[in-house]
Design an enzyme around this catalytic site. Sequence first.
Site, PDB file in Angstrom:
ATOM      1  N   HIS A  75       0.848  -1.193   0.000  1.00  0.00           N
ATOM      2  CA  HIS A  75       0.000   0.000   0.000  1.00  0.00           C
ATOM      3  C   HIS A  75       0.881   1.239   0.000  1.00  0.00           C
ATOM      4  O   HIS A  75       1.951   1.255   0.620  1.00  0.00           O
ATOM      5  CB  HIS A  75      -0.916   0.005   1.235  1.00  0.00           C
ATOM      6  CG  HIS A  75      -2.020   1.009   1.161  1.00  0.00           C
ATOM      7  ND1 HIS A  75      -1.858   2.326   1.513  1.00  0.00           N
ATOM      8  CD2 HIS A  75      -3.318   0.884   0.754  1.00  0.00           C
ATOM      9  CE1 HIS A  75      -3.002   2.970   1.339  1.00  0.00           C
ATOM     10  NE2 HIS A  75      -3.889   2.129   0.880  1.00  0.00           N
ATOM     11  N   ASP A  99      -7.810  -3.918  -0.838  1.00  0.00           N
ATOM     12  CA  ASP A  99      -8.329  -4.050  -2.203  1.00  0.00           C
ATOM     13  C   ASP A  99      -8.335  -5.509  -2.652  1.00  0.00           C
ATOM     14  O   ASP A  99      -9.235  -5.948  -3.371  1.00  0.00           O
ATOM     15  CB  ASP A  99      -7.482  -3.218  -3.173  1.00  0.00           C
ATOM     16  CG  ASP A  99      -7.545  -1.742  -2.875  1.00  0.00           C
ATOM     17  OD1 ASP A  99      -8.657  -1.235  -2.667  1.00  0.00           O
ATOM     18  OD2 ASP A  99      -6.494  -1.087  -2.837  1.00  0.00           O
TER      19      ASP A  99
END
Length: 427
Positions: free
Chosen positions: A306, A363
């Site tokens: 991330h 995600d």
Amino acid sequence: MSDKATLILNDKSYELPLVKGTENEIGIDIKSLRASTGAITLDPGFKNTGSCESSITYLDGEKGILRYAGYAIEDLTNRANFLEVAYLLIFGELPNEAQYNKFFDDIKKQSYVNYNMVRILDGFPKSAHPMGVLASLTSALISFNPKTVDVESDEEMYKAIVKIMAKFPVLTAWVFRNSKDEVLTESDSDLDYVENLCQMFFKEEGKKYEQNPVIVNALNQLLILHADHEQNCSTSTVRIVGSSHAGLFASISAGISALWGRLHGGANQAVLEMLDAIMEDGGDTKKFMQKAKDKNDPFRLMGFGHRVYKNFDPRARIIKKAADEVLNDLGVSDPVLDIAKGLEEEALKDSYFVDRKLYPNVDFYSGVIYKAIGIPVEMFTVMFALGRLPGWIGQWREMRLQKQPIGRPRQIYVGPTHREFKPLAER
């Protein structure tokens, strides 16, 4: 520690005040920099630039901490429902029972969407991406609510907030069902916020919809996890559009468009597209893990690591459990989901990924859940927008109440210097 920073420019010293946040973050206040020095800062992507002081969300990417108004994301996802968290993000405190009931009742009263909106929906070709349709429908709400919100009026602000919280789930459900040529559903006032969302999405015409508590819990957690994430691209967009005194609906519509991008809300769609590509290639997860480690290979492993979190994404820890529960409860047999599980297992034990802290992120798991419950890939970012709605509202409200000036970044010009104009015949 000094309460000022010293800048030396052309052998001249300038003192700039420091700003300290409640979590001991330090910022250098440069609002008078250009006036006093004639210079500006250059920070592409604003990675080191604070645009505001905010009391809504705190995250520490190095330690893997995410809190909404002081509450740990772990506590909120396990002990609160999405509407409680929405209230917290918008108004700064968790609601008591009376506040919650009023908020919920007021939302239910505003859940009707003018059926002229259906005509707008019908005007889009079936090939239109759901995010483009949702942005347009959200903007179209302005036509049915043309009065500008008086931000000095608590009552008007509250009414605008309730309206968008009520109508946005209906619009998302309509976008979903229209893409499948299914009859549009209406809000059911007997259900809670997330249960109502489930029935609007999945109810079959002429049949009673049976709630699945595992799916309801997973969606509740997903929406909470996506509800806010500090000054990201879409949230900054909502704030900067709102800083021009554009209305709430227009600002939210702009945020939807920003979220659409593959590097932002579109990341979970990119995960499933990657999994499909791996399956079409034969499904060898080890092969693609090796490709991901090869710097000369253009393949990129989507859904791992991330930009902000340099440790395990705290949201991923929570939603991994929900993903396992959904897959087990539904007994889904899907080769794409099998590939996802294979990649996850490989990454969690491969020293290359572990050492670099390239863990599966939110995600990755959200895409797995949405696919398992029957949400098509092109709708993933719409679901993200639904979760992010209260964060956008809270950020817009905070920005307006703080009376922030209109957003207007500076630039360093690198184009041609003055040139003589020549008439067309002489060029």
